[in-house]
Motif scaffolding. Structure first.
Motif, PDB file in Angstrom:
ATOM      1  N   THR A 109       0.836  -1.201   0.000  1.00 22.67           N
ATOM      2  CA  THR A 109       0.000   0.000   0.000  1.00 22.67           C
ATOM      3  C   THR A 109       0.869   1.249   0.000  1.00 22.67           C
ATOM      4  O   THR A 109       0.576   2.226  -0.698  1.00 22.67           O
ATOM      5  N   TYR A 110       1.955   1.211   0.760  1.00 23.29           N
ATOM      6  CA  TYR A 110       2.888   2.336   0.794  1.00 23.29           C
ATOM      7  C   TYR A 110       3.444   2.622  -0.602  1.00 23.29           C
ATOM      8  O   TYR A 110       3.441   3.762  -1.064  1.00 23.29           O
ATOM      9  N   TRP A 111       3.923   1.573  -1.294  1.00 22.19           N
ATOM     10  CA  TRP A 111       4.508   1.783  -2.624  1.00 22.19           C
ATOM     11  C   TRP A 111       3.455   2.184  -3.646  1.00 22.19           C
ATOM     12  O   TRP A 111       3.724   2.997  -4.538  1.00 22.19           O
ATOM     13  N   ASP A 112       2.256   1.649  -3.525  1.00 19.00           N
ATOM     14  CA  ASP A 112       1.173   2.060  -4.427  1.00 19.00           C
ATOM     15  C   ASP A 112       0.876   3.543  -4.258  1.00 19.00           C
ATOM     16  O   ASP A 112       0.687   4.268  -5.243  1.00 19.00           O
ATOM     17  N   ASN A 113       0.844   4.015  -3.010  1.00 21.45           N
ATOM     18  CA  ASN A 113       0.597   5.434  -2.754  1.00 21.45           C
ATOM     19  C   ASN A 113       1.737   6.307  -3.268  1.00 21.45           C
ATOM     20  O   ASN A 113       1.505   7.397  -3.792  1.00 21.45           O
ATOM     21  N   LYS A 114       2.990   5.828  -3.115  1.00 27.11           N
ATOM     22  CA  LYS A 114       4.136   6.580  -3.634  1.00 27.11           C
ATOM     23  C   LYS A 114       4.059   6.702  -5.155  1.00 27.11           C
ATOM     24  O   LYS A 114       4.313   7.766  -5.714  1.00 27.11           O
ATOM     25  N   ALA A 115       3.706   5.601  -5.825  1.00 25.04           N
ATOM     26  CA  ALA A 115       3.608   5.621  -7.285  1.00 25.04           C
ATOM     27  C   ALA A 115       2.460   6.527  -7.722  1.00 25.04           C
ATOM     28  O   ALA A 115       2.598   7.299  -8.678  1.00 25.04           O
ATOM     29  N   ASP A 116       1.348   6.457  -7.016  1.00 28.46           N
ATOM     30  CA  ASP A 116       0.194   7.299  -7.337  1.00 28.46           C
ATOM     31  C   ASP A 116       0.546   8.779  -7.156  1.00 28.46           C
ATOM     32  O   ASP A 116       0.216   9.611  -7.994  1.00 28.46           O
ATOM     33  N   TYR A 117       1.252   9.086  -6.077  1.00 29.02           N
ATOM     34  CA  TYR A 117       1.663  10.459  -5.811  1.00 29.02           C
ATOM     35  C   TYR A 117       2.633  10.964  -6.879  1.00 29.02           C
ATOM     36  O   TYR A 117       2.637  12.146  -7.224  1.00 29.02           O
ATOM     37  N   ALA A 118       3.456  10.075  -7.426  1.00 25.54           N
ATOM     38  CA  ALA A 118       4.418  10.446  -8.469  1.00 25.54           C
ATOM     39  C   ALA A 118       3.764  10.578  -9.840  1.00 25.54           C
ATOM     40  O   ALA A 118       4.429  10.883 -10.826  1.00 25.54           O
ATOM     41  N   GLY A 119       2.455  10.329  -9.927  1.00 23.79           N
ATOM     42  CA  GLY A 119       1.734  10.512 -11.182  1.00 23.79           C
ATOM     43  C   GLY A 119       1.512   9.249 -11.983  1.00 23.79           C
ATOM     44  O   GLY A 119       1.092   9.310 -13.136  1.00 23.79           O
ATOM     45  N   TYR A 120       1.800   8.101 -11.394  1.00 24.66           N
ATOM     46  CA  TYR A 120       1.611   6.827 -12.090  1.00 24.66           C
ATOM     47  C   TYR A 120       0.242   6.250 -11.761  1.00 24.66           C
ATOM     48  O   TYR A 120      -0.325   6.525 -10.717  1.00 24.66           O
ATOM     49  N   GLN A 121      -0.244   5.448 -12.678  1.00 22.06           N
ATOM     50  CA  GLN A 121      -1.472   4.689 -12.439  1.00 22.06           C
ATOM     51  C   GLN A 121      -1.216   3.245 -12.855  1.00 22.06           C
ATOM     52  O   GLN A 121      -0.458   2.989 -13.788  1.00 22.06           O
ATOM     53  N   PRO A 122      -1.822   2.294 -12.139  1.00 23.30           N
ATOM     54  CA  PRO A 122      -1.540   0.895 -12.478  1.00 23.30           C
ATOM     55  C   PRO A 122      -2.121   0.531 -13.835  1.00 23.30           C
ATOM     56  O   PRO A 122      -3.203   0.985 -14.212  1.00 23.30           O
ATOM     57  N   CYS A 123      -1.380  -0.283 -14.562  1.00 22.77           N
ATOM     58  CA  CYS A 123      -1.886  -0.779 -15.836  1.00 22.77           C
ATOM     59  C   CYS A 123      -3.030  -1.747 -15.554  1.00 22.77           C
ATOM     60  O   CYS A 123      -2.985  -2.490 -14.570  1.00 22.77           O
ATOM     61  N   PRO A 124      -4.047  -1.751 -16.395  1.00 22.99           N
ATOM     62  CA  PRO A 124      -5.155  -2.698 -16.200  1.00 22.99           C
ATOM     63  C   PRO A 124      -4.665  -4.144 -16.241  1.00 22.99           C
ATOM     64  O   PRO A 124      -3.633  -4.454 -16.833  1.00 22.99           O
ATOM     65  N   ALA A 125      -5.410  -5.000 -15.612  1.00 23.14           N
ATOM     66  CA  ALA A 125      -5.046  -6.421 -15.571  1.00 23.14           C
ATOM     67  C   ALA A 125      -4.964  -6.978 -16.992  1.00 23.14           C
ATOM     68  O   ALA A 125      -5.666  -6.535 -17.893  1.00 23.14           O
ATOM     69  N   LEU A 126      -4.099  -7.933 -17.167  1.00 23.85           N
ATOM     70  CA  LEU A 126      -3.899  -8.646 -18.431  1.00 23.85           C
ATOM     71  C   LEU A 126      -3.390  -7.762 -19.571  1.00 23.85           C
ATOM     72  O   LEU A 126      -3.645  -8.039 -20.734  1.00 23.85           O
ATOM     73  N   THR A 127      -2.678  -6.685 -19.225  1.00 25.27           N
ATOM     74  CA  THR A 127      -2.085  -5.867 -20.280  1.00 25.27           C
ATOM     75  C   THR A 127      -0.574  -6.080 -20.344  1.00 25.27           C
ATOM     76  O   THR A 127      -0.051  -6.417 -21.392  1.00 25.27           O
ATOM     77  N   LEU A 128       0.115  -5.865 -19.233  1.00 24.86           N
ATOM     78  CA  LEU A 128       1.566  -6.074 -19.166  1.00 24.86           C
ATOM     79  C   LEU A 128       1.888  -7.005 -18.004  1.00 24.86           C
ATOM     80  O   LEU A 128       1.189  -7.026 -16.997  1.00 24.86           O
ATOM     81  N   LEU A 129       2.944  -7.752 -18.149  1.00 27.39           N
ATOM     82  CA  LEU A 129       3.437  -8.651 -17.107  1.00 27.39           C
ATOM     83  C   LEU A 129       2.379  -9.639 -16.626  1.00 27.39           C
ATOM     84  O   LEU A 129       2.216  -9.869 -15.431  1.00 27.39           O
ATOM     85  N   THR A 130       1.668 -10.220 -17.557  1.00 32.63           N
ATOM     86  CA  THR A 130       0.629 -11.183 -17.183  1.00 32.63           C
ATOM     87  C   THR A 130       1.228 -12.468 -16.626  1.00 32.63           C
ATOM     88  O   THR A 130       0.545 -13.217 -15.940  1.00 32.63           O
ATOM     89  N   ASN A 131       2.514 -12.700 -16.874  1.00 31.69           N
ATOM     90  CA  ASN A 131       3.170 -13.904 -16.380  1.00 31.69           C
ATOM     91  C   ASN A 131       3.854 -13.691 -15.036  1.00 31.69           C
ATOM     92  O   ASN A 131       4.482 -14.594 -14.513  1.00 31.69           O
ATOM     93  N   ARG A 132       3.749 -12.513 -14.454  1.00 32.67           N
ATOM     94  CA  ARG A 132       4.391 -12.194 -13.173  1.00 32.67           C
ATOM     95  C   ARG A 132       3.331 -11.921 -12.120  1.00 32.67           C
ATOM     96  O   ARG A 132       2.564 -10.968 -12.215  1.00 32.67           O
ATOM     97  N   VAL A 133       3.309 -12.753 -11.093  1.00 31.92           N
ATOM     98  CA  VAL A 133       2.282 -12.639 -10.063  1.00 31.92           C
ATOM     99  C   VAL A 133       2.581 -11.493  -9.106  1.00 31.92           C
ATOM    100  O   VAL A 133       1.676 -10.779  -8.684  1.00 31.92           O
ATOM    101  N   THR A 134       3.845 -11.281  -8.778  1.00 34.67           N
ATOM    102  CA  THR A 134       4.187 -10.281  -7.763  1.00 34.67           C
ATOM    103  C   THR A 134       4.624  -8.947  -8.358  1.00 34.67           C
ATOM    104  O   THR A 134       5.154  -8.114  -7.646  1.00 34.67           O
ATOM    105  N   MET A 135       4.397  -8.735  -9.652  1.00 38.20           N
ATOM    106  CA  MET A 135       4.827  -7.484 -10.282  1.00 38.20           C
ATOM    107  C   MET A 135       3.664  -6.813 -10.983  1.00 38.20           C
ATOM    108  O   MET A 135       2.807  -7.488 -11.547  1.00 38.20           O
ATOM    109  N   GLN A 136       3.672  -5.485 -10.935  1.00 38.46           N
ATOM    110  CA  GLN A 136       2.635  -4.726 -11.607  1.00 38.46           C
ATOM    111  C   GLN A 136       3.264  -3.521 -12.295  1.00 38.46           C
ATOM    112  O   GLN A 136       4.083  -2.817 -11.718  1.00 38.46           O
ATOM    113  N   ALA A 137       2.852  -3.309 -13.536  1.00 42.42           N
ATOM    114  CA  ALA A 137       3.339  -2.161 -14.304  1.00 42.42           C
ATOM    115  C   ALA A 137       2.495  -0.937 -13.954  1.00 42.42           C
ATOM    116  O   ALA A 137       1.275  -1.032 -13.804  1.00 42.42           O
ATOM    117  N   TRP A 138       3.142   0.197 -13.830  1.00 49.78           N
ATOM    118  CA  TRP A 138       2.501   1.480 -13.559  1.00 49.78           C
ATOM    119  C   TRP A 138       2.946   2.440 -14.658  1.00 49.78           C
ATOM    120  O   TRP A 138       4.109   2.463 -15.027  1.00 49.78           O
TER     121      TRP A 138
END
Length: 194
Positions: A109-138
């Protein structure tokens, strides 16, 4: 004094010590990488949730290491192992397991808030890194999440790949600008002929 038991206790102590060192190094490296990604200003970053599990695991390892050290120390001094030692270790390991779940949630949650504050938004599911469970593209631009070049470059989710994508996007933009200048010069040349 049983030398076979002492050897097993020494191996356990060594094993938990190595795991603690490797886990601590992995946690520090992951935190450094996450911080660098969020503050990089790249058009697309990848955040990992894996290191959120490490603080709880390290707490459990500290208690296991303490148990192994106490057990070896008592065997070397030919003393009996107290029953409270096992109870304390069990409580510590259970606390570590609770921290694995809670810590993961809090840290991510901390890192999500940091990324959001920096102007990033999470990529929708099944767009990037669909083979990585613990990683999310922003991304700063959601169109990048659907970009074929981004899909081709971002495969493992490393910071090298996000840097490569940033360079590719700069080169692509420069190429498009050069094409626009060429077309504009060509249009001006046609106007001068007419």
């Amino acid at each position: 004094m049983n030398p076979h038991s002492i050897l097993k206790d020494f191996i356990a102590l060594l094993f938990f010590g190595i795991l603690l060192i490797v886990g601590s190094w992995t946690l520090l490296y992951s935190l450094q990488t996450q911080f660098a990604e969020v503050s990089s200003g790249k058009p697309l970053i990848v955040l990992s949730s894996f290191h959120g599990y490490l603080p709880g695991a390290l707490v459990g390892l500290v208690f296991m290491l303490g148990y192994a050290a106490n057990r070896l120390w008592r065997r070397l001094r030919q003393q009996t192992l107290s029953a409270d030692n096992g109870k304390i270790t069990a409580i510590g390991v259970l606390a570590g397991l609770v921290l694995v779940v809670m810590g993961s949630f809090v840290i991510n949650t901390y890192w999500d808030n940091k990324a959001d504050y920096a102007g990033y938004q999470p990529c929708p599911a099944l767009t990037l890194l669909t083979n990585r469970v613990t990683m999310q593209a922003w991304s700063k631009n959601e169109a990048l999440c659907f970009d074929n070049d981004a899909r081709r470059i971002i495969v493992r989710g490393t910071s090298d790949e996000t840097a490569q994508l940033a360079q590719h996007l700069i080169a692509r933009e420069q190429q498009q600008q050069a094409k626009q200048r060429f077309l504009q010069q060509e249009a001006e040349g046609r106007q001068q002929i007419n």
